[in-house]
Design an enzyme around this catalytic site. Structure first.
Site, PDB file in Angstrom:
ATOM      1  N   TRP A 197      23.236 -13.167 -77.945  1.00 47.08           N
ATOM      2  CA  TRP A 197      23.997 -14.228 -78.573  1.00 47.08           C
ATOM      3  C   TRP A 197      24.816 -14.941 -77.474  1.00 47.08           C
ATOM      4  O   TRP A 197      25.380 -14.284 -76.603  1.00 47.08           O
ATOM      5  CB  TRP A 197      24.932 -13.660 -79.643  1.00 47.08           C
ATOM      6  N   ASP A 365      30.375 -24.794 -91.609  1.00 46.22           N
ATOM      7  CA  ASP A 365      30.609 -23.670 -92.523  1.00 46.22           C
ATOM      8  C   ASP A 365      32.001 -23.714 -93.168  1.00 46.22           C
ATOM      9  O   ASP A 365      32.984 -23.988 -92.474  1.00 46.22           O
ATOM     10  CB  ASP A 365      30.464 -22.394 -91.675  1.00 46.22           C
ATOM     11  N   ASP A 476      21.324 -22.915 -91.019  1.00 49.07           N
ATOM     12  CA  ASP A 476      21.722 -21.777 -90.181  1.00 49.07           C
ATOM     13  C   ASP A 476      21.118 -20.479 -90.701  1.00 49.07           C
ATOM     14  O   ASP A 476      20.646 -20.402 -91.842  1.00 49.07           O
ATOM     15  CB  ASP A 476      23.255 -21.696 -90.172  1.00 49.07           C
ATOM     16  N   MET A 477      21.158 -19.450 -89.882  1.00 52.61           N
ATOM     17  CA  MET A 477      20.610 -18.134 -90.251  1.00 52.61           C
ATOM     18  C   MET A 477      21.312 -17.133 -89.354  1.00 52.61           C
ATOM     19  O   MET A 477      20.967 -17.015 -88.187  1.00 52.61           O
ATOM     20  CB  MET A 477      19.105 -18.171 -89.971  1.00 52.61           C
ATOM     21  N   ASN A 478      22.322 -16.454 -89.909  1.00 55.22           N
ATOM     22  CA  ASN A 478      23.230 -15.716 -89.033  1.00 55.22           C
ATOM     23  C   ASN A 478      23.114 -14.197 -89.046  1.00 55.22           C
ATOM     24  O   ASN A 478      24.068 -13.508 -88.687  1.00 55.22           O
ATOM     25  CB  ASN A 478      24.677 -16.104 -89.342  1.00 55.22           C
ATOM     26  N   ASP A 546      25.399 -20.945 -79.349  1.00 52.68           N
ATOM     27  CA  ASP A 546      26.807 -21.075 -79.715  1.00 52.68           C
ATOM     28  C   ASP A 546      27.685 -21.182 -78.473  1.00 52.68           C
ATOM     29  O   ASP A 546      28.890 -21.370 -78.578  1.00 52.68           O
ATOM     30  CB  ASP A 546      27.258 -19.873 -80.556  1.00 52.68           C
TER      31      ASP A 546
HETATM   32  C1  GLA Z   1      26.589 -19.967 -86.440  1.00 53.55           C
HETATM   33  C2  GLA Z   1      26.264 -21.304 -85.820  1.00 53.55           C
HETATM   34  C3  GLA Z   1      27.534 -22.052 -85.509  1.00 53.55           C
HETATM   35  C4  GLA Z   1      28.334 -22.238 -86.773  1.00 53.55           C
HETATM   36  C5  GLA Z   1      28.604 -20.896 -87.427  1.00 53.55           C
HETATM   37  C6  GLA Z   1      29.229 -21.056 -88.789  1.00 53.55           C
HETATM   38  O1  GLA Z   1      27.182 -19.123 -85.531  1.00 53.55           O
HETATM   39  O2  GLA Z   1      25.487 -21.138 -84.686  1.00 53.55           O
HETATM   40  O3  GLA Z   1      27.241 -23.288 -84.913  1.00 53.55           O
HETATM   41  O4  GLA Z   1      27.635 -23.084 -87.645  1.00 53.55           O
HETATM   42  O5  GLA Z   1      27.414 -20.148 -87.589  1.00 53.55           O
HETATM   43  O6  GLA Z   1      29.479 -19.856 -89.404  1.00 53.55           O
END
Ligand code: GLA
Length: 735
Positions: A197, A365, A476-478, A546
């Protein structure tokens, strides 16, 4: 161009600078004879060493057990004597693991073919032709078609495999890779991309060693950690010279890419869906298509390879109406406010941004359910009117009145345990019955392979998009997939889950683009964990990382641009100290690095120091001026900080070679050192070029005039800047 020679039983797949040759031997095995720089129209079946003796020989040629372990194959299979990495493994309903492919028929047609439910390269008969080589295992009743899409103007061949069960009993595919490439060893190096990450796609190069080496993902997505890309290259190949084979996978889920140097010091590379955790049941008549894998050949080093990948993806994979047009310069509120925002704050940001020429506000978000941190509300895609006072349409209308577009963030595949959705449907989360599913970022993943879950997910997104003039979505996909289970799948189909999940993601995005064809979609996954060509089919740009620090971005963007066009790389200017690593860099450098991507801002413009704020209109103007050159030009890497520990440099050169934009970043300054000469390849040798620094005062950086030949061989002098993290933008134009 594809041709078949019935006398030699071989196929020739020709691209402008490469030949790929397939040979069917007398026993029907589909052999791989050659891949590399163009060769003459000769019978090169000897290259397969089809008739060589070996251990335990019958003096005619090798017995099957030794032959299969030696013969270079187009699609090596498991179980009957090829002990190297296989590309296809099948289990019959009695539990036997063996499949043997013998040539049956072939078909050559013009124009690329679509793949059901999967992203696929496209192009008309003038762009590419397709070879479908069908082989069978009559004992199993299996029919396997090797599909090759061969490009006319690009040195690219795209492969996929179709497996059909013609037998009465079910077959279980255990491994269905898309590509296998057997090469004679030539002292190759190997390049792969690695990271984490905020540190995605760093390049690594090492000599190929004996045994197996490669990259893999079992995370349910492409991943931050490893990337579905391998290059095999001459040990001496560099940016502009030497032979390179690049392989990339058009897919967004679990993958494997392995290179194996075997007992005869030959090399086999394979690429496809990761067989770990994978099985696919085929009943009579069922068909399974693998995703496509791309092979690129370059005899002009890594830059040659990059240019082919970029052209292929820009022209034959990205479908978005935005692919050729300017992307709106956006400002995203994530690093500006995180979860702490409301309508007034967003309008403040938009108002100030609009004054400086920024064209779109993206609300990130935190706008839905009762989400004020990352621990709730995913799945409840209902506007939080305590924050978004007056409702979403009001906010969007106000932003539109400022002359700006509006974009919104979603994380459609997720469900927070603290959500109304979870309280109503706890079984919608992916889980193994009786086992508490593992949390990550306080969230679980929706089982979108279930129709009712897919439909709910789609409708909740579409409803929001129908409610206001929303022109951009950040998807997004976290988190990664774990605890694989689904109420829909019987025990002998659970192994299909990962792939079914990816197909559901593709289906959802296809539905979205069908209903909202003008939508600008940007994919994202905790930064760049789903930065892959599969997603290009749906979104022309993907959030790269990020980490918005200009210096960290150098390595990330270098590795990304090795395969992917600059137009696809989401890149924003943010504040310092940087939120990911605390580094302080000049605003100008942050601007130049973001300029080589989609370009935008991710900061609270209302709080920016005045001297930085004052630079925004100039950066916007630079982007407008050079956007087409950056998006549509030929990328060329000139130097890498990774290699020289001092500076980074790359260029975008117009296709007609009349213009180039060079970005130079001096990462570390060293005292009492010499002027550097940047060797800029790719211009017209006999033309004279004028060199200017468009963002500098002419008296400080006087213009120069040099021939293309001089720029390539002697180089452009670059003066040293005082301090670290300094950058220069250099414009080169034919006189
Ligand atoms: C991820 C995305 C970020 C942001 C956050 C929001 O980490 O990569 O750019 O949108 O989620 O929770």
């Amino acid at each position: 161009m594809i041709s078949f020679n019935s006398k030699t039983n071989s196929f020739r797949l020709d691209t402008p600078n490469s030949t790929y040759s397939i040979f069917i031997n007398e026993r029907g095995y589909i052999g791989h004879a050659y891949y590399g720089s163009k060769i003459g129209d000769d019978d090169v079946s000897y290259l397969t060493r089809n008739k060589e003796y070996g251990f335990s020989d019958n003096k005619i040629f090798r017995e099957k057990g030794s032959f299969l372990d030696f013969f270079p194959q187009e699609l090596p299979t498991e179980g009957l004597g090829d002990f190297r990495e296989s590309a296809l493994a099948v289990c019959d309903s009695e539990g036997h693991n063996a499949i043997e492919l013998k040539y049956k028929s072939h078909k050559i047609t013009g124009g690329a073919k679509a793949l059901p439910g999967l992203p696929a390269v496209f192009g008309g008969a003038e762009d590419c032709s397709v070879l479908e080589l069908t082989a069978t295992d009559d004992i199993l009743g299996a029919e396997v078609t090797l599909v090759y899409t061969v490009f006319e103007k690009l040195d690219a061949i795209v492969r996929s495999v179709r497996i059909k069960n013609n037998g009465a009993k079910p077959l279980y595919i255990k491994k269905a890779l898309s590509l296998a490439l057997d090469l004679d060893n030539d002292n190759y190096d190997m390049i792969t991309l690695h990271g984490s990450w905020a540190r995605e796609r760093h390049m690594e190069r090492h000599p190929v060693h004996m045994g197996k080496q490669g990259v893999v993902s079992i995370r349910g997505e492409t991943s931050h950690q490893e990337h579905p890309f391998v290059a095999l290259l001459d040990h001496n190949a560099d940016w502009d010279s030497g032979k390179v084979y690049g392989m990339n996978f058009i897919y967004s889920g679990n993958f494997v890419a392995d290179v194996q140097k075997n007992q005869f010091e030959n090399i086999r590379a394979v690429m496809g869906i990761n067989p770990e955790g994978f099985t696919w049941k085929l009943e009579n008549g069922d068909v399974f298509d693998t995703p496509q894998a791309v092979l690129v050949y370059s005899d002009s080093g890594l830059n040659g390879m990059s240019r082919t990948f970029h052209d292929l993806y820009r022209e034959h994979l990205i479908r978005s109406p935005y692919k050729k047009t300017d992307r709106p310069i956006l400002i995203n509120n994530w690093e500006a406010t995180y979860f702490n925002f409301d309508t007034d704050k967003l309008i403040d940001i938009a108002r100030e941004a609009s004054k400086d020429g920024i064209e779109m506000l993206v609300m990130d978000d935190g706008w839905f359910g009762h989400r004020s941190f990352d621990d709730s509300s995913l799945g409840d895609w209902i506007v939080n009117e305590e924050k978004i006072k007056g409702g979403l349409k009001h906010l969007v209308d106000e932003v539109n009145k400022l002359g700006m577009k509006f974009g919104i963030w979603f994380e459609p595949e997720m469900i927070s345990p603290d959500s109304d959705l979870y309280r109503a449907h706890p079984d919608w989360a992916i889980q193994i019955p009786g086992r508490e599913p593992g949390m990550s970022r306080a969230q679980l993943v929706l089982d979108i392979t279930r129709k009712e879950v897919e439909d709910y997910t789609y409708e909740s997104l579409a409803k929001i998009l129908r409610s206001a003039n929303i022109e951009y979505v950040k998807w997004d996909m976290n988190r990664q997939l774990t605890d694989i289970g689904s109420v829909n799948l019987p025990a002998d189909r659970i192994g299909e889950f990962y792939h079914r999940y990816v197909l559901a993601v593709y289906r959802l995005q296809e539905r979205l683009l069908t209903e909202f064809p003008k939508l600008l979609l940007e994919n994202c996954s905790g930064g760049g964990a789903r930065f892959d060509p599969g997603m290009f089919f749906y979104s022309p740009q993907i959030w790269c990382s990020d980490d918005t620090d200009a210096i960290e971005r150098l390595a990330i963007q270098e590795g990304t641009a090795l395969i992917y066009p600059l137009s696809t790389m989401g890149a924003h200017v943010s504040v310092c100290p940087n939120h990911a690593c605390g580094r302080v860099t000049p605003f100008k450098t942050r601007g130049y690095v973001a300029l080589s991507g989609t370009f935008g801002y991710e900061l609270d413009i209302t709080k920016l120091p005045p001297e930085e704020r004052a630079m925004i209109p100039g950066q916007v103007a630079l982007y407008k001026k050079f956007s087409s050159l950056i998006r549509n030009g030929d990328y060329s890497r000139i130097a890498s900080y990774r290699e020289n520990n001092e500076y980074d440099c790359w260029a975008s050169i117009s296709k007609d070679k009349t213009k180039a934009l060079v970005t130079f970043v001096q990462v570390l300054n060293h005292p009492n050192y010499k002027t550097r000469f940047l060797k800029i390849n790719g211009l017209k040798p006999e033309s004279k070029y004028r060199i200017t620094w468009p963002d500098e005062k002419a008296e400080d950086f006087p213009a120069m005039e040099l021939f293309g030949r001089t720029l390539a061989n002697a180089g452009l002098p670059i003066r040293r800047d005082w301090g670290d993290f300094r950058a220069q933008l250099i414009f080169i134009e034919e006189i």
